[in-house]
Design a protein around this motif. Sequence first.
Motif, short mmCIF file in Angstrom:
data_model
loop_
_atom_site.label_atom_id
_atom_site.label_comp_id
_atom_site.label_asym_id
_atom_site.label_seq_id
_atom_site.Cartn_x
_atom_site.Cartn_y
_atom_site.Cartn_z
N UNK A 9 -35.62 -30.44 -45.57
CA UNK A 9 -36.34 -29.46 -45.45
C UNK A 9 -35.56 -28.46 -44.41
N UNK A 10 -35.03 -27.19 -45.03
CA UNK A 10 -34.22 -26.28 -44.02
C UNK A 10 -35.36 -24.93 -44.01
N UNK A 11 -35.54 -24.86 -42.49
CA UNK A 11 -36.47 -23.76 -42.21
C UNK A 11 -35.58 -22.64 -41.84
N UNK A 12 -35.68 -21.78 -42.85
CA UNK A 12 -34.82 -20.43 -42.63
C UNK A 12 -35.57 -19.22 -41.70
N UNK A 13 -35.25 -19.58 -40.57
CA UNK A 13 -35.89 -18.39 -39.75
C UNK A 13 -35.35 -17.01 -39.85
N UNK A 14 -34.27 -16.68 -40.42
CA UNK A 14 -33.76 -15.34 -40.52
C UNK A 14 -33.35 -15.31 -41.71
N UNK A 15 -33.62 -14.37 -42.72
CA UNK A 15 -33.32 -14.48 -44.26
C UNK A 15 -31.81 -14.23 -44.41
N UNK A 16 -31.04 -14.06 -43.38
CA UNK A 16 -29.71 -13.94 -43.59
C UNK A 16 -29.03 -15.21 -42.82
N UNK A 17 -29.74 -16.28 -42.43
CA UNK A 17 -29.14 -17.34 -41.78
C UNK A 17 -29.52 -18.65 -42.66
N UNK A 18 -28.99 -18.72 -43.85
CA UNK A 18 -29.25 -19.89 -44.65
C UNK A 18 -28.35 -20.87 -44.54
N UNK A 19 -28.84 -22.06 -45.37
CA UNK A 19 -28.24 -23.34 -44.95
C UNK A 19 -26.74 -23.55 -45.61
N UNK A 20 -26.31 -22.95 -46.41
CA UNK A 20 -24.99 -22.79 -46.83
C UNK A 20 -24.15 -24.08 -46.88
N UNK A 21 -23.01 -24.27 -46.06
CA UNK A 21 -22.41 -25.55 -46.41
C UNK A 21 -23.09 -26.70 -45.88
N UNK A 22 -24.01 -26.48 -44.82
CA UNK A 22 -24.91 -27.82 -44.26
C UNK A 22 -25.91 -28.08 -45.64
N UNK A 23 -26.17 -27.19 -46.29
CA UNK A 23 -27.06 -27.71 -47.46
C UNK A 23 -26.24 -28.77 -48.45
N UNK A 24 -25.05 -28.18 -48.72
CA UNK A 24 -23.94 -28.91 -49.58
C UNK A 24 -23.83 -30.31 -49.13
N UNK A 25 -23.57 -30.33 -47.86
CA UNK A 25 -23.43 -31.80 -46.81
C UNK A 25 -24.59 -32.76 -47.11
N UNK A 26 -25.75 -32.41 -47.10
CA UNK A 26 -26.72 -33.18 -47.29
C UNK A 26 -26.87 -33.44 -48.65
N UNK A 27 -26.72 -32.73 -49.45
CA UNK A 27 -26.57 -32.93 -51.15
C UNK A 27 -25.69 -34.00 -51.13
N UNK A 28 -24.51 -33.98 -50.60
CA UNK A 28 -23.33 -34.98 -50.80
C UNK A 28 -23.98 -36.29 -50.13
N UNK A 29 -24.84 -36.39 -49.48
CA UNK A 29 -25.42 -37.72 -48.74
C UNK A 29 -26.54 -38.08 -49.74
#
Length: 243
Positions: A9-29
Amino acid sequence: MAAVSPTVLFLVNDPIATEALLGEAFVDHGFDVDVFEVVTDQRGDQPAGDVAFPDLRGYDVVVPLGARWPVYDAALLDSWVGTQMQLLRDAADAGVALLGVCFGGQLLAQTFGGTVTRSPRPEIGWYDVLSDQPDIVPGGPWFQWHFDRWTLPPGANEIARTSNASQAFVLGRAMGLQFHPEVDIDLLQAWLADDRDGEVVAAGLDHDQLLTRTADLTEATAPRIRDLVSGFLTHVAGSARPS
């Protein structure tokens, strides 16, 4: 019966601070990704207010992300920051692994007994990070955009730093990062478009310089992000759960 994938679960504390490449890395795992917007775009200029969070204890990993506000802001502490801190404590007690990024890393430090204050020197741009445990946090250039820094929570082990600030600590099954491994060109462009106070120029940089440097490093950084997530999952999230 099909195996159930772990969920982050990514907690997006600021609407312009998203998971971007970090989300992709978790998907890869092999992770399924859920996202919860703490502060929506409509509330970006007035972020304080109550938030109805999901139950963090139902996830394998929770990742509080960055934000443009300080974690010690009184109005935020009295609303969703204070709530999120308690939920992170409850999640840690339930055995959920935590990975905090920038504001999120500072939030973990503050949650577990450290402090967060204004840093004498802000860090904006690409900085070389010295790592004591490159199998968890690869050393080398990582993107920074922060004005505050933490003191370590009791019992935490600092594993990476720059000359200006601590950059990573591990505490049980939680890890705080000061830098932004998630940054790609699209995310940086959103941040630069929102740079109303001229923070980049004040730091002696310009937008084109940051974008060019980020474009140059993106290809080399992507495998290091996967290594970072792998190190976190193996050596931090993979450690023994609390009894």
